[in-house]
Scaffold this motif. Structure first.
Motif, mmCIF file in Angstrom:
data_model
loop_
_atom_site.group_PDB
_atom_site.id
_atom_site.type_symbol
_atom_site.label_atom_id
_atom_site.label_comp_id
_atom_site.label_asym_id
_atom_site.label_seq_id
_atom_site.Cartn_x
_atom_site.Cartn_y
_atom_site.Cartn_z
ATOM 1 N N VAL A 1 0.854 -1.187 0.000
ATOM 2 C CA VAL A 1 0.000 0.000 0.000
ATOM 3 C C VAL A 1 0.888 1.234 0.000
ATOM 4 C CG1 VAL A 1 -1.891 1.224 1.127
ATOM 5 C CG2 VAL A 1 -1.714 -1.270 1.364
ATOM 6 N N GLY A 2 0.653 2.107 -0.972
ATOM 7 C CA GLY A 2 1.373 3.367 -1.042
ATOM 8 C C GLY A 2 0.714 4.408 -0.153
ATOM 9 N N CYS A 3 1.394 4.754 0.926
ATOM 10 C CA CYS A 3 0.971 5.853 1.804
ATOM 11 C C CYS A 3 2.080 6.900 1.775
ATOM 12 C CB CYS A 3 0.744 5.348 3.216
ATOM 13 S SG CYS A 3 -0.388 3.945 3.354
ATOM 14 N N ASP A 4 2.680 7.045 0.605
ATOM 15 C CA ASP A 4 3.919 7.808 0.462
ATOM 16 C C ASP A 4 3.728 9.173 -0.182
ATOM 17 O OD1 ASP A 4 3.233 6.275 -1.769
ATOM 18 O OD2 ASP A 4 5.297 6.055 -2.462
ATOM 19 N N GLY A 5 2.571 9.778 0.025
ATOM 20 C CA GLY A 5 2.397 11.173 -0.333
ATOM 21 C C GLY A 5 2.071 11.459 -1.787
ATOM 22 N N GLY A 6 1.940 12.747 -2.070
ATOM 23 C CA GLY A 6 1.499 13.187 -3.394
ATOM 24 C C GLY A 6 2.417 12.805 -4.528
ATOM 25 N N ARG A 7 3.699 12.635 -4.252
ATOM 26 C CA ARG A 7 4.654 12.222 -5.290
ATOM 27 C C ARG A 7 4.887 10.720 -5.256
ATOM 28 N NH1 ARG A 7 6.755 16.955 -3.077
ATOM 29 N NH2 ARG A 7 6.887 18.731 -4.526
ATOM 30 N N SER A 8 3.925 9.976 -4.781
ATOM 31 C CA SER A 8 4.021 8.546 -4.518
ATOM 32 C C SER A 8 4.753 7.739 -5.589
ATOM 33 C CB SER A 8 2.608 7.966 -4.360
ATOM 34 O OG SER A 8 2.633 6.559 -4.283
ATOM 35 N N LEU A 9 5.864 7.136 -5.200
ATOM 36 C CA LEU A 9 6.558 6.221 -6.101
ATOM 37 C C LEU A 9 5.725 4.967 -6.328
ATOM 38 C CD1 LEU A 9 10.242 5.298 -6.333
ATOM 39 C CD2 LEU A 9 8.615 3.444 -5.990
ATOM 40 N N VAL A 10 5.021 4.529 -5.290
ATOM 41 C CA VAL A 10 4.181 3.338 -5.420
ATOM 42 C C VAL A 10 3.119 3.548 -6.495
ATOM 43 C CG1 VAL A 10 2.522 1.855 -4.235
ATOM 44 C CG2 VAL A 10 4.599 2.614 -3.051
ATOM 45 N N ARG A 11 2.476 4.700 -6.461
ATOM 46 C CA ARG A 11 1.445 4.992 -7.463
ATOM 47 C C ARG A 11 2.047 5.010 -8.867
ATOM 48 N NH1 ARG A 11 0.288 9.985 -6.129
ATOM 49 N NH2 ARG A 11 1.611 10.796 -7.792
ATOM 50 N N GLN A 12 3.179 5.653 -9.013
ATOM 51 C CA GLN A 12 3.827 5.735 -10.320
ATOM 52 C C GLN A 12 4.261 4.365 -10.812
ATOM 53 O OE1 GLN A 12 6.852 8.894 -10.414
ATOM 54 N NE2 GLN A 12 5.792 9.888 -8.715
ATOM 55 N N ALA A 13 4.860 3.561 -9.926
ATOM 56 C CA ALA A 13 5.323 2.236 -10.323
ATOM 57 C C ALA A 13 4.161 1.320 -10.692
ATOM 58 C CB ALA A 13 6.147 1.616 -9.195
ATOM 59 N N ALA A 14 3.017 1.534 -10.049
ATOM 60 C CA ALA A 14 1.839 0.718 -10.349
ATOM 61 C C ALA A 14 1.151 1.150 -11.639
ATOM 62 C CB ALA A 14 0.853 0.781 -9.187
ATOM 63 N N GLY A 15 1.573 2.295 -12.186
ATOM 64 C CA GLY A 15 0.974 2.786 -13.423
ATOM 65 C C GLY A 15 -0.408 3.373 -13.239
ATOM 66 N N ILE A 16 -0.712 3.835 -12.044
ATOM 67 C CA ILE A 16 -2.019 4.429 -11.778
ATOM 68 C C ILE A 16 -1.970 5.913 -12.129
ATOM 69 C CG2 ILE A 16 -3.732 4.957 -10.007
ATOM 70 C CD1 ILE A 16 -2.831 2.457 -8.514
ATOM 71 N N ALA A 17 -2.846 6.348 -12.993
ATOM 72 C CA ALA A 17 -2.884 7.752 -13.412
ATOM 73 C C ALA A 17 -3.306 8.646 -12.256
ATOM 74 C CB ALA A 17 -3.840 7.917 -14.592
ATOM 75 N N PHE A 18 -2.869 9.904 -12.337
ATOM 76 C CA PHE A 18 -3.151 10.868 -11.261
ATOM 77 C C PHE A 18 -3.655 12.165 -11.893
ATOM 78 C CE2 PHE A 18 -1.306 12.972 -7.215
ATOM 79 C CZ PHE A 18 -2.368 12.530 -6.442
ATOM 80 N N PRO A 19 -4.829 12.108 -12.520
ATOM 81 C CA PRO A 19 -5.322 13.288 -13.241
ATOM 82 C C PRO A 19 -5.772 14.399 -12.302
ATOM 83 C CG PRO A 19 -6.991 11.564 -13.218
ATOM 84 C CD PRO A 19 -5.755 10.966 -12.618
ATOM 85 N N GLY A 20 -5.757 15.609 -12.818
ATOM 86 C CA GLY A 20 -6.199 16.749 -12.029
ATOM 87 C C GLY A 20 -5.642 18.036 -12.592
ATOM 88 N N THR A 21 -5.485 19.030 -11.747
ATOM 89 C CA THR A 21 -5.031 20.348 -12.182
ATOM 90 C C THR A 21 -3.719 20.713 -11.497
ATOM 91 O OG1 THR A 21 -6.362 21.394 -10.435
ATOM 92 C CG2 THR A 21 -7.378 21.157 -12.590
ATOM 93 N N ASP A 22 -2.892 21.437 -12.217
ATOM 94 C CA ASP A 22 -1.612 21.880 -11.672
ATOM 95 C C ASP A 22 -1.804 23.072 -10.741
ATOM 96 O OD1 ASP A 22 -0.184 19.954 -13.080
ATOM 97 O OD2 ASP A 22 0.063 21.245 -14.835
ATOM 98 N N GLU A 23 -0.781 23.355 -10.022
ATOM 99 C CA GLU A 23 -0.764 24.475 -9.083
ATOM 100 C C GLU A 23 -0.907 25.820 -9.809
ATOM 101 O OE1 GLU A 23 3.218 26.299 -7.467
ATOM 102 O OE2 GLU A 23 2.714 24.473 -6.389
ATOM 103 N N THR A 24 -1.797 26.661 -9.304
ATOM 104 C CA THR A 24 -1.951 28.025 -9.833
ATOM 105 C C THR A 24 -1.863 29.067 -8.728
ATOM 106 O OG1 THR A 24 -4.372 27.956 -9.584
ATOM 107 C CG2 THR A 24 -3.454 27.220 -11.707
ATOM 108 N N LEU A 25 -1.847 28.613 -7.475
ATOM 109 C CA LEU A 25 -1.883 29.512 -6.329
ATOM 110 C C LEU A 25 -1.050 28.905 -5.210
ATOM 111 C CD1 LEU A 25 -3.429 31.954 -4.792
ATOM 112 C CD2 LEU A 25 -4.950 30.144 -3.980
#
Length: 520
Positions: free
Chosen positions: A154-178
């Motif tokens: 289980v990836g509980c490793d934050g917004g830059r999660s390596l676990v999520r990236q390695a699992a190939g799970i997309a992380f759609p949304g909006t970039d920082e503007t503020l």
């Protein structure tokens, strides 16, 4: 052969809470954390009512209450009219002001009591899975890389999660503007009344333990600076002066940080044997302090389901309900934080300043209406979180959070419902008032279900006519019936137990289709 049953990446609040839940169910659990020591500084400062309830269910609330400060009101978009948590249907109708570092320390203490192994200074560098398990490459403090195998990760490793990236799970949304800034200062030269008045100018000043004062602000002149750019003391003083006319004498900063409004939600919370929780699954602007709390609630939902899967009794599809139930919650949180961010940003833009101020004034008036206030308070506190039932004709109580009602059961003194949940088992309640032996209610499920024949309980309008109820380990209602016929109740009860708590010890107890009452 696996080295452990479940490997968690990240020893923040979410990872620690999940580890406690898994270990409570006898699952061999290990956390790997790249930091060599617990985090000293605290980005989050509060536990919301539902999070305090979760601690109460596990018998941990006294530890947290001993260190925290209850605050009955909270805010939405920093509007003047406060959210009234005290009016909500909970024994914990308040925000518990408690620094994140304290929360982590208490959860780590509990994890140690349950035998969780925490490997600090260990960084996950790679991950792969197959049909039988997951392998993680972990680099230790000495630089050596080992391969660790587990049934699940289980990836509980934050917004830059390596676990999520390695699992190939997309992380759609909006970039920082503020972006905004926060600073914890050991020295402040301003009267407390002056600090309290800063809120009207968009600056929050909060006293912390250890003689520190936290300042949080969004500077119109600096709100496009990237979050990754370090904050300096001179910059913070300049921003305070520009916003408030004074730098409040801030000095000796212990921590300076910048935060942004990047908002993303994982496309799925599960990919095979890899799952996500907390910031690894959702990130957003820290509006109303919902991030840490949402992560704790993710962990509570996932813990018993993953433990049931590892221990071999989970009914089909149970683990998939984690994504089905918690990802909509993540989406709702990201949406309300985007709304709050907009309400904070618009008054800072000259072209929108007048209508934005009028909009905030209107929303303040709406929040003064009890029903509106209760609606938003329920959402922010997570007390109104309800999971959709499997079918449209299911009783409306199913999926709702179960309040901590007072009750009296056969052979026991008066108690509260949450006192029945510390083991992390299901609780089956016979509310008919019949003083029969409760062992007969759930034969074959004794290791997973505690049954109680209730002779008296708090009278509630929504419970009128309910004769039996099955409460999940996370405190939500799995099933209830209003049937009065004993044979009908028995048939429905068996189907519900099979659907949620799996087949009884010794085999299948019923040919009934559990999908009519159980998880999707």
């Amino acid at each position: 052969m696996t080295d452990t049953d479940v490997l968690l990446v990240g020893a923040g609040p979410t990872g620690l809470m999940l580890a406690c839940e898994l270990a409570l169910a006898g699952v061999r659990t290990r956390i790997v954390e790249r930091r060599t020591a617990p985090q000293r500084d605290s980005r989050a400062l509060t536990l919301h009512p539902r999070s305090v309830e979760l601690m109460d269910m596990r018998g941990l609330a006294p530890r947290f209450l001993a260190l925290g400060n209850p605050v009955p009101g909270w805010h939405f978009a920093a509007l003047d009219t406060r959210l009234d948590f005290a009016a909500l249907d909970s024994r914990h109708g308040y925000t518990l002001f408690l620094a994140q570092a304290r929360t982590e320390a208490l959860l780590e203490e509990r994890a140690g009591e349950l035998g969780v192994r925490i490997s600090r200074g260990h960084e996950t560098t790679g991950l792969r899975q197959d049909a039988a398990g997951v392998e993680l490459e972990v680099r230790g403090p000495d630089g050596a890389v080992d391969t660790v195998r587990a049934q699940y990760a289980v990836g509980c490793d934050g917004g830059r999660s390596l676990v999520r990236q390695a699992a190939g799970i997309a992380f759609p949304g909006t970039d920082e503007t503020l972006t905004g800034m926060l600073g914890d200062f050991a020295e402040v030269d301003a009267d407390p009344a002056v600090l309290a008045a800063l809120r009207a100018r968009g600056v929050l000043a909060v006293p912390l333990e250890g003689g520190l004062t936290r300042f949080v602000c969004i500077d119109p002149e600096r709100m496009r600076v990237p979050a990754g750019q370090p904050v300096t003391l001179e910059e913070f003083r300049t921003s305070l002066t520009g916003i408030c006319g004074s730098d409040c004498g801030v000095a000796q900063p212990r921590w300076l940080s910048r935060f942004g409004n990047a908002t993303r939600l994982a496309a799925s919370y599960r990919s095979g044997r890899i799952l996500l929780a907390g910031d690894a699954a959702h990130i957003h602007f820290p509006a109303a302090g919902q991030g840490l709390n949402t992560g704790l609630q993710d962990a509570m939902n996932l813990g018993w389901k993953l433990a049931a899967t590892v221990n071999g009794w989970a009914p089909p599809g149970l683990l998939d309900t984690y994504d089905a139930e918690r990802r909509p919650v993540g989406r709702a949180v990201t949406e309300n934080t985007e709304v709050q961010t907009l309400l904070a940003e618009l008054p800072l833009l000259p072209q929108y300043q007048l209508p934005a101020v009028a909009l905030r004034r209107l929303l303040d008036e709406l929040l003064s209406l009890k029903d509106v206030n209760r609606l938003l308070a329920g959402r922010i506190s997570a007390l109104s979180t309800s999971y959709p039932p499997a079918t449209a004709d299911t009783d409306p109580l199913v999926g709702q959070r179960m309040p901590d009602i007072g009750l009296a059961a056969v052979g026991s003194e008066a108690m509260r419902l949450y006192e029945l949940l510390p083991r992390g088992c299901f609780v089956l309640l016979d509310l008919t008032g019949d003083a029969h032996p409760p062992q007969a209610l759930a034969p074959g499920w004794h290791s997973r279900v505690t049954a109680h024949a209730v002779t008296k309980h708090d009278e509630r309008a929504d419970f009128h006519g309910v004769t039996e109820m099955l409460v999940r380990p996370d405190g939500h209602i799995a099933w209830c019936t209003r049937a009065t016929d004993a044979d009908i109740r028995s048939s429905e009860r068996t189907a519900a137990l099979v659907a949620w708590a799996g087949a009884p010890a010794g085999g299948d107890a019923s040919p009934l289709n559990p999908s009519s009452v159980g998880p999707v």
